[in-house]
Write a protein that holds these residues in place. Structure first.
Motif, PDB file in Angstrom:
ATOM      1  N   ALA A  55     -21.957  36.096   3.615  1.00 43.34           N
ATOM      2  CA  ALA A  55     -21.808  36.591   2.243  1.00 43.34           C
ATOM      3  C   ALA A  55     -21.099  35.532   1.428  1.00 43.34           C
ATOM      4  O   ALA A  55     -20.230  34.817   1.943  1.00 43.34           O
ATOM      5  CB  ALA A  55     -20.998  37.888   2.220  1.00 43.34           C
ATOM      6  N   MET A  56     -21.463  35.438   0.169  1.00 43.46           N
ATOM      7  CA  MET A  56     -20.785  34.523  -0.750  1.00 43.46           C
ATOM      8  C   MET A  56     -21.000  34.988  -2.175  1.00 43.46           C
ATOM      9  O   MET A  56     -21.931  35.742  -2.460  1.00 43.46           O
ATOM     10  CB  MET A  56     -21.273  33.082  -0.563  1.00 43.46           C
ATOM     11  N   GLY A  57     -20.131  34.514  -3.048  1.00 48.81           N
ATOM     12  CA  GLY A  57     -20.283  34.780  -4.466  1.00 48.81           C
ATOM     13  C   GLY A  57     -21.239  33.782  -5.097  1.00 48.81           C
ATOM     14  O   GLY A  57     -21.614  32.774  -4.484  1.00 48.81           O
ATOM     15  N   SER A  58     -21.612  34.038  -6.331  1.00 46.81           N
ATOM     16  CA  SER A  58     -22.597  33.184  -6.990  1.00 46.81           C
ATOM     17  C   SER A  58     -22.075  31.777  -7.260  1.00 46.81           C
ATOM     18  O   SER A  58     -22.844  30.814  -7.214  1.00 46.81           O
ATOM     19  CB  SER A  58     -23.083  33.829  -8.283  1.00 46.81           C
ATOM     20  N   SER A  59     -20.780  31.619  -7.533  1.00 48.55           N
ATOM     21  CA  SER A  59     -20.237  30.273  -7.772  1.00 48.55           C
ATOM     22  C   SER A  59     -20.297  29.434  -6.503  1.00 48.55           C
ATOM     23  O   SER A  59     -20.637  28.250  -6.542  1.00 48.55           O
ATOM     24  CB  SER A  59     -18.798  30.348  -8.281  1.00 48.55           C
ATOM     25  N   THR A  60     -19.977  30.041  -5.360  1.00 50.33           N
ATOM     26  CA  THR A  60     -20.072  29.333  -4.083  1.00 50.33           C
ATOM     27  C   THR A  60     -21.519  28.969  -3.800  1.00 50.33           C
ATOM     28  O   THR A  60     -21.827  27.835  -3.413  1.00 50.33           O
ATOM     29  CB  THR A  60     -19.509  30.194  -2.938  1.00 50.33           C
ATOM     30  N   TYR A  61     -22.426  29.915  -3.997  1.00 49.36           N
ATOM     31  CA  TYR A  61     -23.854  29.666  -3.777  1.00 49.36           C
ATOM     32  C   TYR A  61     -24.343  28.522  -4.657  1.00 49.36           C
ATOM     33  O   TYR A  61     -25.015  27.603  -4.182  1.00 49.36           O
ATOM     34  CB  TYR A  61     -24.634  30.949  -4.066  1.00 49.36           C
ATOM     35  N   ARG A  62     -23.987  28.564  -5.932  1.00 48.45           N
ATOM     36  CA  ARG A  62     -24.411  27.511  -6.860  1.00 48.45           C
ATOM     37  C   ARG A  62     -23.856  26.155  -6.434  1.00 48.45           C
ATOM     38  O   ARG A  62     -24.555  25.147  -6.491  1.00 48.45           O
ATOM     39  CB  ARG A  62     -23.933  27.864  -8.274  1.00 48.45           C
ATOM     40  N   TRP A  63     -22.579  26.118  -5.974  1.00 53.54           N
ATOM     41  CA  TRP A  63     -21.986  24.862  -5.534  1.00 53.54           C
ATOM     42  C   TRP A  63     -22.747  24.305  -4.334  1.00 53.54           C
ATOM     43  O   TRP A  63     -23.038  23.113  -4.276  1.00 53.54           O
ATOM     44  CB  TRP A  63     -20.500  25.057  -5.175  1.00 53.54           C
ATOM     45  N   VAL A  64     -23.074  25.168  -3.368  1.00 54.72           N
ATOM     46  CA  VAL A  64     -23.825  24.715  -2.188  1.00 54.72           C
ATOM     47  C   VAL A  64     -25.160  24.128  -2.619  1.00 54.72           C
ATOM     48  O   VAL A  64     -25.552  23.045  -2.164  1.00 54.72           O
ATOM     49  CB  VAL A  64     -24.015  25.865  -1.172  1.00 54.72           C
ATOM     50  N   LEU A  65     -25.864  24.800  -3.510  1.00 55.61           N
ATOM     51  CA  LEU A  65     -27.156  24.294  -3.976  1.00 55.61           C
ATOM     52  C   LEU A  65     -27.008  22.969  -4.718  1.00 55.61           C
ATOM     53  O   LEU A  65     -27.807  22.048  -4.525  1.00 55.61           O
ATOM     54  CB  LEU A  65     -27.829  25.309  -4.899  1.00 55.61           C
ATOM     55  N   ASP A  66     -25.994  22.877  -5.561  1.00 53.30           N
ATOM     56  CA  ASP A  66     -25.787  21.653  -6.336  1.00 53.30           C
ATOM     57  C   ASP A  66     -25.447  20.455  -5.465  1.00 53.30           C
ATOM     58  O   ASP A  66     -25.777  19.324  -5.799  1.00 53.30           O
ATOM     59  CB  ASP A  66     -24.679  21.846  -7.380  1.00 53.30           C
ATOM     60  N   HIS A  67     -24.777  20.698  -4.339  1.00 49.86           N
ATOM     61  CA  HIS A  67     -24.342  19.584  -3.497  1.00 49.86           C
ATOM     62  C   HIS A  67     -25.263  19.296  -2.321  1.00 49.86           C
ATOM     63  O   HIS A  67     -25.294  18.178  -1.826  1.00 49.86           O
ATOM     64  CB  HIS A  67     -22.901  19.811  -3.038  1.00 49.86           C
ATOM     65  N   ALA A  68     -25.999  20.287  -1.877  1.00 46.73           N
ATOM     66  CA  ALA A  68     -26.918  20.069  -0.758  1.00 46.73           C
ATOM     67  C   ALA A  68     -28.354  19.924  -1.251  1.00 46.73           C
ATOM     68  O   ALA A  68     -29.179  19.317  -0.583  1.00 46.73           O
ATOM     69  CB  ALA A  68     -26.827  21.218   0.234  1.00 46.73           C
ATOM     70  N   GLY A  69     -28.641  20.503  -2.393  1.00 51.51           N
ATOM     71  CA  GLY A  69     -30.010  20.512  -2.901  1.00 51.51           C
ATOM     72  C   GLY A  69     -30.675  21.850  -2.615  1.00 51.51           C
ATOM     73  O   GLY A  69     -30.425  22.463  -1.580  1.00 51.51           O
ATOM     74  N   GLU A  70     -31.501  22.286  -3.536  1.00 56.55           N
ATOM     75  CA  GLU A  70     -32.150  23.594  -3.395  1.00 56.55           C
ATOM     76  C   GLU A  70     -33.096  23.646  -2.205  1.00 56.55           C
ATOM     77  O   GLU A  70     -33.416  24.721  -1.708  1.00 56.55           O
ATOM     78  CB  GLU A  70     -32.888  23.961  -4.683  1.00 56.55           C
ATOM     79  N   ASP A  71     -33.573  22.483  -1.738  1.00 57.04           N
ATOM     80  CA  ASP A  71     -34.491  22.449  -0.602  1.00 57.04           C
ATOM     81  C   ASP A  71     -33.792  22.099   0.707  1.00 57.04           C
ATOM     82  O   ASP A  71     -34.443  21.821   1.702  1.00 57.04           O
ATOM     83  CB  ASP A  71     -35.605  21.422  -0.860  1.00 57.04           C
ATOM     84  N   GLU A  72     -32.477  22.130   0.710  1.00 56.25           N
ATOM     85  CA  GLU A  72     -31.712  21.735   1.892  1.00 56.25           C
ATOM     86  C   GLU A  72     -30.786  22.853   2.370  1.00 56.25           C
ATOM     87  O   GLU A  72     -29.678  22.594   2.834  1.00 56.25           O
ATOM     88  CB  GLU A  72     -30.883  20.479   1.585  1.00 56.25           C
TER      89      GLU A  72
END
Length: 187
Positions: free
Chosen positions: A50-67
């Protein structure tokens, strides 16, 4: 028995991120491999996250949406409707956006985890919501040798805990706490 574990890192002064959600302070620190708080050992026992949207967005921004690195079902608590579904290559991740109460989602997560533990990835307010409902069982926090003065707090709620283990992982002091289920300190 399935447990909800908040496994995270914090600055020494108790912040997960800066006000603008930056984790630059974390990315400059050296963490150790192996030992009792090893990430690989931890994640092997997890069945859902589970995670909040800010954490999710940070993961996507730093790993990439396809990673997307997790092959586990992930509940993202959000009121936003502009979040993309993370992907692992050509396949969408098992991402479940929700606005439900944490109690309802906990039950869904526990069922999906099939006896394994649940990982509360971040943030602190969401972890606090689980704690308020008696659903947070353990906190494992790696404290970095850095302060940032202000930001997003580790756990912005009154939560009673008992220290059960401490150690070191690279530059981090790592503490494991059992969350007490009432304010008297009894389980």
């Amino acid at each position: 028995m399935t447990r909800m574990i908040y496994y995270t890192a914090s600055t020494l002064d108790g912040f997960l991120a800066t006000e603008d959600h930056s984790l630059d302070w974390l990315l400059t620190r050296e963490s150790g491999d192996g030992g009792p708080f090893d990430y690989e050992k931890f994640i092997a026992g997890i069945g859902a996250i589970a995670m909040g949207s800010s954490t999710y967005r940070w993961v996507l921004d730093h790993a990439g949406e396809d990673e997307w690195e997790y092959d586990l079902p992930c509940w993202v608590f959000t009121h936003r409707n502009d979040l993309p579904v993370a992907r692992t290559g050509d396949e969408p991740g098992d991402i479940r956006f929700t606005q439900k109460d944490v109690r309802q989602v906990y039950d869904e997560m526990a069922e999906a985890a099939n006896g394994r533990d649940l990982w509360m990835v971040g943030g602190g307010d969401l972890a606090g919501q689980f704690a308020e409902r008696g659903l947070l069982d353990e906190l494992i926090v790696s404290f970095a040798p850095v302060t940032i003065g202000s930001g997003r707090p580790l756990l912005p709620r009154h939560v009673e805990m008992r220290l059960t283990e401490l150690g070191q992982s690279g530059e981090f002091a790592v503490l494991r706490y059992e969350v007490l289920k009432d304010s008297t300190g009894r389980l």
